[in-house]
Write an enzyme that holds these catalytic residues in place. Structure first.
Site, PDB file in Angstrom:
ATOM      1  N   SER A  55      -2.319   5.202  -3.774  1.00  0.00           N
ATOM      2  CA  SER A  55      -0.879   5.155  -3.493  1.00  0.00           C
ATOM      3  C   SER A  55      -0.086   4.560  -4.649  1.00  0.00           C
ATOM      4  O   SER A  55       0.993   5.053  -4.999  1.00  0.00           O
ATOM      5  CB  SER A  55      -0.618   4.359  -2.220  1.00  0.00           C
ATOM      6  OG  SER A  55      -1.252   4.951  -1.113  1.00  0.00           O
TER       7      SER A  55
ATOM      8  N   HIS B  99       2.633  -0.412  -3.823  1.00  0.00           N
ATOM      9  CA  HIS B  99       3.512   0.734  -4.045  1.00  0.00           C
ATOM     10  C   HIS B  99       4.591   0.409  -5.075  1.00  0.00           C
ATOM     11  O   HIS B  99       4.826   1.192  -6.007  1.00  0.00           O
ATOM     12  CB  HIS B  99       4.166   1.139  -2.727  1.00  0.00           C
ATOM     13  CG  HIS B  99       3.198   1.707  -1.737  1.00  0.00           C
ATOM     14  ND1 HIS B  99       3.553   2.014  -0.443  1.00  0.00           N
ATOM     15  CD2 HIS B  99       1.873   2.009  -1.842  1.00  0.00           C
ATOM     16  CE1 HIS B  99       2.501   2.499   0.195  1.00  0.00           C
ATOM     17  NE2 HIS B  99       1.467   2.497  -0.640  1.00  0.00           N
TER      18      HIS B  99
END
Length: 520
Positions: free
Chosen positions: A293, A344
């Site tokens: 991610s 992230h």
């Protein structure tokens, strides 16, 4: 129609394309009508140029309505809520009847009033007035100056220059957007699928021990010198849904980034963003973490950098759609549970910085790239140093317990004891879980007095910790303190009355007491 009108037509087209940055989206076969686009221009995102003699007012009105209908199709293709069209007629003479009222107000398309057509007529007798209106709408000086004669040769030269500029414009944009064919994107998707299959065959991708064995991010193990855990988690995924979502995102974002930046630059951006994502996770999240991610958010970051350097091209090709998708992802990340938001955001920043370091193929900005390189190195070093600070370490209990449990599974009690003891020393307020696990390693190492002390701290913090009472009772038995052992065993059995080992221990202690003559 004389050469003058044709020259004006191509002169306007040339100015819009070469000076104002418009691009051709439609050119009719007779080359008497052009549709130009520049969506970032709020007052004239679409310009329609039409070279035609307009003899009658009704004819002008029908043509305006045609322009609105065609503009509505363009609006839908562009997925715009509203669209303004600047409609320019180049005619030798104006209509012979009343026509001014046709041009005074914009015409709204009949379906929803979402397409707005503002028309300007350039013709003999009203040319100057028409250019004044046009200059005001475009925000620039009148792009045409009256000359004596306009030969066919002049017109052809201007037409060729204009069309060549349009072709070069498209080619330059394609060179930016399509530098190379994706290769590493597909390779990375294959690698992470293969690693997932390997995890499934060797304990399961949702099994913590398996994830730790093959390189998941565990802060305490990084403190122990396993630096590769900033890198290896990029290729691990926790469950099939995690793998599927990240592979899907990588397919769309990765191919776009790899086409723009080229193969080698893309690989650097992806891996650097993945590492910075896990550095951020290392600082702000003590939990086990794995997945691509952060690297995928790095692709977002690289595309945002592309938008900073090429804002017009970015806005026209992907800008709003990309920002909407990024916004949705960020909102989802901050509202969903068990999502590594720090990873992230760290990946997003890392992708932006990495793109600044490598820049674009066949182009160099040495000073700018050097600034991004120094900035990237400073941020990375500073982040890692902060992550190793005593303050961050003191907030690292979940990772410490997880690493200790793994060492215990491997029967490496010395290592488990070492990291738990170090955490106890640095943490402001260790929890009952830390004291309990520490006592377990001390029991295994034969340090019963220390184990007893830590178990007592554990039940003081959590009076319902039945396992701690049970272990205390076992230590009491070793010390031949039967009364204390009975009390702790009964507490454990009371908290978990259906757990047979607890009730069996109470029964065993009672038998010892009876045989010693103490009774109940």
């Amino acid at each position: 129609m004389s050469n003058k009108e044709e020259y004006i037509f191509w002169s306007l087209a040339n100015t819009c394309i070469t000076d104002l940055g418009y691009r051709i989206i439609q050119m009719f076969e007779n080359q008497k009508e052009l549709w130009l686009e520049k969506l970032e221009n709020k007052t004239a995102p679409i310009i329609r140029l039409k070279q035609e003699n307009v003899d009658w007012s009704n004819e002008l009105q029908r043509n305006i309505e045609f322009t609105a209908a065609n503009g509505e199709r363009v609006r839908r293709q562009l997925n715009r809520r509203e669209l303004e069209i600047l409609n320019i007629y180049i005619s030798e003479y104006p209509p012979v009847d009343e026509y001014e009222f046709r041009l005074e107000k914009p015409y709204l398309h009949t379906e929803g009033n979402k397409t707005i057509v503002s028309s300007i007529l350039l013709a003999q007798g009203i040319m100057e007035k028409g250019f004044e209106r046009l200059s005001g709408r475009l925000g620039t000086a009148a792009p045409f100056q009256e000359a004596g004669e306009y030969t066919e040769y002049d017109v052809q030269i201007l037409k060729q220059q204009t069309l060549a500029a349009a072709v070069n414009q498209v080619k330059a944009e394609r060179d930016i957007l399509f530098n190379s064919k994706p290769f590493f994107t597909y390779a990375l998707i294959f690698i992470q699928a293969a690693v997932f299959l390997w995890l499934q065959l060797n304990g399961g991708s949702t099994n913590s021990s398996t994830l730790i064995k093959y390189g998941a991010k565990v802060n305490q193990l990084i403190y122990d010198g396993q630096w590769w855990r900033f890198f290896t988690p990029i290729f691990l995924h926790i469950g099939f849904l995690h793998l599927a979502l990240n592979s899907f995102a990588l397919y769309f974002l990765g191919t776009a980034v790899e086409r723009i930046y080229g193969n080698t630059r893309f690989l650097f951006i992806y891996l650097f963003a993945g590492v910075t994502g896990f550095i951020a996770s290392f600082i702000f999240s003590p939990n086990l973490s794995a997945g691509a991610s952060g690297a995928i958010y790095g692709c977002f970051g690289a595309l945002l950098y592309f938008g900073v350097i090429h804002p017009k091209l970015f806005s026209r090709t992907m800008g709003m759609n990309l920002l909407v998708v990024l916004g949705i992802n960020l909102v989802f990340s901050f509202t969903a549970q068990s999502v590594d938001n720090a990873g992230h955001l760290g990946g997003l920043a890392g992708g932006f910085l990495a793109a600044g370091v490598v820049y674009f193929p066949k182009k160099k900005k040495f000073i700018l790239q050097l600034i991004f390189l120094i900035l990237s190195a400073a941020i990375t070093w500073g982040a890692i140093s902060y992550g190793f600070s005593p303050y961050v370490k003191s907030q690292n209990e979940p990772s410490t317990l997880l690493a200790a449990q793994e060492y215990i599974k491997q029967h490496d009690y010395d290592q488990a004891y070492r990291i738990l003891k170090e955490y106890e020393k640095n943490a402001a307020e260790p929890t009952d879980k830390t004291y309990f696990l520490l006592s377990y390693t001390e029991i295994k190492k034969g340090m019963l007095n220390d184990a007893k002390l830590h178990l007592q701290k554990s039940v003081k913090l959590n009076p319902e910790f039945h396992e701690a009472y049970y272990n205390l009772a076992l230590i009491n038995l070793e010390e031949n303190d039967l009364e204390e052992a009975k009390m702790n065993a009964k507490k454990a059995a009371k908290l978990q009355p259906n757990h047979k080992p607890y009730t069996d221990l109470v029964h065993e202690i009672n038998q010892h007491l009876q045989s010693s003559g103490a009774g109940e």
